[in-house]
Design a protein around this motif. Structure first.
Motif, PDB file in Angstrom:
ATOM      1  N   ARG A 273      50.748  27.630  40.220  1.00 48.37           N
ATOM      2  CA  ARG A 273      51.040  27.075  41.543  1.00 48.37           C
ATOM      3  C   ARG A 273      49.745  26.690  42.273  1.00 48.37           C
ATOM      4  O   ARG A 273      49.390  27.272  43.288  1.00 48.37           O
ATOM      5  N   THR A 274      49.077  25.703  41.780  1.00 47.65           N
ATOM      6  CA  THR A 274      47.775  25.328  42.357  1.00 47.65           C
ATOM      7  C   THR A 274      47.903  24.825  43.794  1.00 47.65           C
ATOM      8  O   THR A 274      47.015  25.079  44.612  1.00 47.65           O
ATOM      9  N   ASP A 275      48.989  24.141  44.118  1.00 47.96           N
ATOM     10  CA  ASP A 275      49.192  23.710  45.510  1.00 47.96           C
ATOM     11  C   ASP A 275      49.347  24.923  46.427  1.00 47.96           C
ATOM     12  O   ASP A 275      48.811  24.948  47.533  1.00 47.96           O
ATOM     13  N   ALA A 276      50.076  25.925  45.959  1.00 46.90           N
ATOM     14  CA  ALA A 276      50.250  27.148  46.750  1.00 46.90           C
ATOM     15  C   ALA A 276      48.918  27.860  46.936  1.00 46.90           C
ATOM     16  O   ALA A 276      48.638  28.388  48.011  1.00 46.90           O
ATOM     17  N   HIS A 277      48.079  27.847  45.910  1.00 44.52           N
ATOM     18  CA  HIS A 277      46.766  28.498  46.024  1.00 44.52           C
ATOM     19  C   HIS A 277      45.959  27.852  47.142  1.00 44.52           C
ATOM     20  O   HIS A 277      45.345  28.550  47.964  1.00 44.52           O
ATOM     21  N   ARG A 278      45.955  26.533  47.178  1.00 45.37           N
ATOM     22  CA  ARG A 278      45.231  25.829  48.255  1.00 45.37           C
ATOM     23  C   ARG A 278      45.838  26.149  49.623  1.00 45.37           C
ATOM     24  O   ARG A 278      45.124  26.341  50.602  1.00 45.37           O
ATOM     25  N   PHE A 279      47.149  26.201  49.675  1.00 40.28           N
ATOM     26  CA  PHE A 279      47.847  26.513  50.915  1.00 40.28           C
ATOM     27  C   PHE A 279      47.433  27.890  51.433  1.00 40.28           C
ATOM     28  O   PHE A 279      47.044  28.040  52.591  1.00 40.28           O
ATOM     29  N   TYR A 280      47.507  28.918  50.580  1.00 42.51           N
ATOM     30  CA  TYR A 280      47.157  30.274  51.005  1.00 42.51           C
ATOM     31  C   TYR A 280      45.682  30.380  51.373  1.00 42.51           C
ATOM     32  O   TYR A 280      45.337  31.039  52.359  1.00 42.51           O
ATOM     33  N   ALA A 281      44.819  29.739  50.611  1.00 49.15           N
ATOM     34  CA  ALA A 281      43.382  29.762  50.928  1.00 49.15           C
ATOM     35  C   ALA A 281      43.140  29.127  52.296  1.00 49.15           C
ATOM     36  O   ALA A 281      42.316  29.606  53.074  1.00 49.15           O
ATOM     37  N   GLY A 282      43.868  28.076  52.602  1.00 51.20           N
ATOM     38  CA  GLY A 282      43.740  27.416  53.899  1.00 51.20           C
ATOM     39  C   GLY A 282      44.157  28.304  55.060  1.00 51.20           C
ATOM     40  O   GLY A 282      43.753  28.067  56.205  1.00 51.20           O
ATOM     41  N   LEU A 283      44.950  29.319  54.782  1.00 52.54           N
ATOM     42  CA  LEU A 283      45.378  30.276  55.801  1.00 52.54           C
ATOM     43  C   LEU A 283      44.450  31.484  55.875  1.00 52.54           C
ATOM     44  O   LEU A 283      44.684  32.399  56.658  1.00 52.54           O
ATOM     45  N   GLY A 284      43.416  31.500  55.040  1.00 53.53           N
ATOM     46  CA  GLY A 284      42.467  32.598  55.061  1.00 53.53           C
ATOM     47  C   GLY A 284      42.670  33.655  53.994  1.00 53.53           C
ATOM     48  O   GLY A 284      41.913  34.619  53.921  1.00 53.53           O
ATOM     49  N   TYR A 285      43.695  33.510  53.164  1.00 53.80           N
ATOM     50  CA  TYR A 285      43.895  34.456  52.069  1.00 53.80           C
ATOM     51  C   TYR A 285      42.801  34.228  51.026  1.00 53.80           C
ATOM     52  O   TYR A 285      42.408  33.100  50.759  1.00 53.80           O
ATOM     53  N   VAL A 286      42.321  35.316  50.434  1.00 56.67           N
ATOM     54  CA  VAL A 286      41.242  35.266  49.462  1.00 56.67           C
ATOM     55  C   VAL A 286      41.782  35.726  48.111  1.00 56.67           C
ATOM     56  O   VAL A 286      42.453  36.767  48.030  1.00 56.67           O
ATOM     57  N   ALA A 287      41.492  34.968  47.073  1.00 59.84           N
ATOM     58  CA  ALA A 287      41.886  35.340  45.712  1.00 59.84           C
ATOM     59  C   ALA A 287      40.924  36.413  45.221  1.00 59.84           C
ATOM     60  O   ALA A 287      39.994  36.147  44.467  1.00 59.84           O
ATOM     61  N   SER A 288      41.155  37.649  45.639  1.00 59.88           N
ATOM     62  CA  SER A 288      40.203  38.735  45.407  1.00 59.88           C
ATOM     63  C   SER A 288      40.503  39.583  44.177  1.00 59.88           C
ATOM     64  O   SER A 288      39.658  40.355  43.745  1.00 59.88           O
ATOM     65  N   HIS A 289      41.698  39.463  43.620  1.00 61.45           N
ATOM     66  CA  HIS A 289      42.097  40.331  42.514  1.00 61.45           C
ATOM     67  C   HIS A 289      42.748  39.509  41.408  1.00 61.45           C
ATOM     68  O   HIS A 289      43.288  38.428  41.660  1.00 61.45           O
ATOM     69  N   GLU A 290      42.730  40.054  40.237  1.00 61.86           N
ATOM     70  CA  GLU A 290      43.477  39.489  39.106  1.00 61.86           C
ATOM     71  C   GLU A 290      44.726  40.341  38.941  1.00 61.86           C
ATOM     72  O   GLU A 290      44.639  41.570  38.902  1.00 61.86           O
ATOM     73  N   GLY A 291      45.888  39.718  38.888  1.00 58.93           N
ATOM     74  CA  GLY A 291      47.128  40.473  38.790  1.00 58.93           C
ATOM     75  C   GLY A 291      47.654  40.531  37.382  1.00 58.93           C
ATOM     76  O   GLY A 291      47.412  39.630  36.575  1.00 58.93           O
ATOM     77  N   PHE A 292      48.388  41.593  37.073  1.00 58.29           N
ATOM     78  CA  PHE A 292      48.996  41.770  35.768  1.00 58.29           C
ATOM     79  C   PHE A 292      50.447  42.171  35.963  1.00 58.29           C
ATOM     80  O   PHE A 292      50.775  42.887  36.907  1.00 58.29           O
ATOM     81  N   LYS A 293      51.310  41.700  35.061  1.00 54.99           N
ATOM     82  CA  LYS A 293      52.716  42.062  35.111  1.00 54.99           C
ATOM     83  C   LYS A 293      53.161  42.445  33.723  1.00 54.99           C
ATOM     84  O   LYS A 293      52.648  41.938  32.735  1.00 54.99           O
ATOM     85  N   LEU A 294      54.141  43.319  33.645  1.00 61.70           N
ATOM     86  CA  LEU A 294      54.743  43.730  32.391  1.00 61.70           C
ATOM     87  C   LEU A 294      56.237  43.506  32.511  1.00 61.70           C
ATOM     88  O   LEU A 294      56.906  44.163  33.333  1.00 61.70           O
ATOM     89  N   GLU A 295      56.756  42.555  31.772  1.00 59.69           N
ATOM     90  CA  GLU A 295      58.200  42.292  31.782  1.00 59.69           C
ATOM     91  C   GLU A 295      58.930  43.463  31.142  1.00 59.69           C
ATOM     92  O   GLU A 295      58.521  43.954  30.096  1.00 59.69           O
ATOM     93  N   LEU A 296      60.003  43.931  31.761  1.00 60.80           N
ATOM     94  CA  LEU A 296      60.784  45.054  31.237  1.00 60.80           C
ATOM     95  C   LEU A 296      62.190  44.585  30.876  1.00 60.80           C
ATOM     96  O   LEU A 296      62.719  43.701  31.449  1.00 60.80           O
TER      97      LEU A 296
END
Length: 155
Positions: A132-155
């Motif tokens: 979601r690259t458009d969403a990334h730009r949107f959130y960054a424009g609101l001041g959110y910082v991509a500070s972490h790498e997330g992981f998920k485990l499908e169950l």
């Protein structure tokens, strides 16, 4: 939650059971959500009941002229880290395609920050799919910082 009138006359309010089909429609209208969602209404009704019954969760809709045009879930997470800080987690942000680019999503996320502050949270966090690259730009424009790498485990 107090209802709030956003710019443009859109009402932000707590979701009700009768809003669930419109919320699911927003989730399935999304290119990634289309492959994840189901046509069976039962799991959505059960999930809504659980979310609505828990004061740590707040499912909201943006309504314009009686039509649901946006949604998100705001969840409050107590924790021991950061000095016992309360975190607010934003999930499932969706704005109807015809309403994008007019400030509704921005107003909804500003409301999240205000509500989080009001409830004593010290941090608002969210995750978004890497595609979601458009969403990334949107959130960054609101001041959110991509500070972490997330992981998920499908169950």
């Amino acid at each position: 939650m107090r209802e709030q009138l956003l710019d443009g006359g859109v009402l932000l309010r707590r979701a009700r059971a009768e809003d669930v089909p419109a919320i699911v429609a927003l989730l399935t209208a999304d290119v990634l959500g289309a492959g994840r969602e189901t046509a069976d209404p039962a799991p959505y009704a059960a999930a809504f009941a659980a979310v609505d019954a828990d004061p740590a969760h707040l499912l909201v809709v943006a309504e314009d002229g009686g039509t649901v045009v946006g949604t998100l879930q705001l969840t409050f997470l107590p924790g021991l880290s950061r000095g016992g800080a309360l975190r607010a987690h934003v999930e499932g942000v969706r704005v109807a395609a015809a309403r994008r680019g007019r400030g509704l999503g921005r107003a909804m996320l500003r409301w999240c920050a205000e509500e989080a502050r009001r409830r004593g949270a010290t941090l608002v966090q969210l995750t978004t799919d890497k595609r979601r690259t458009d969403a990334h730009r949107f959130y960054a424009g609101l001041g959110y910082v991509a500070s972490h790498e997330g992981f998920k485990l499908e169950l």
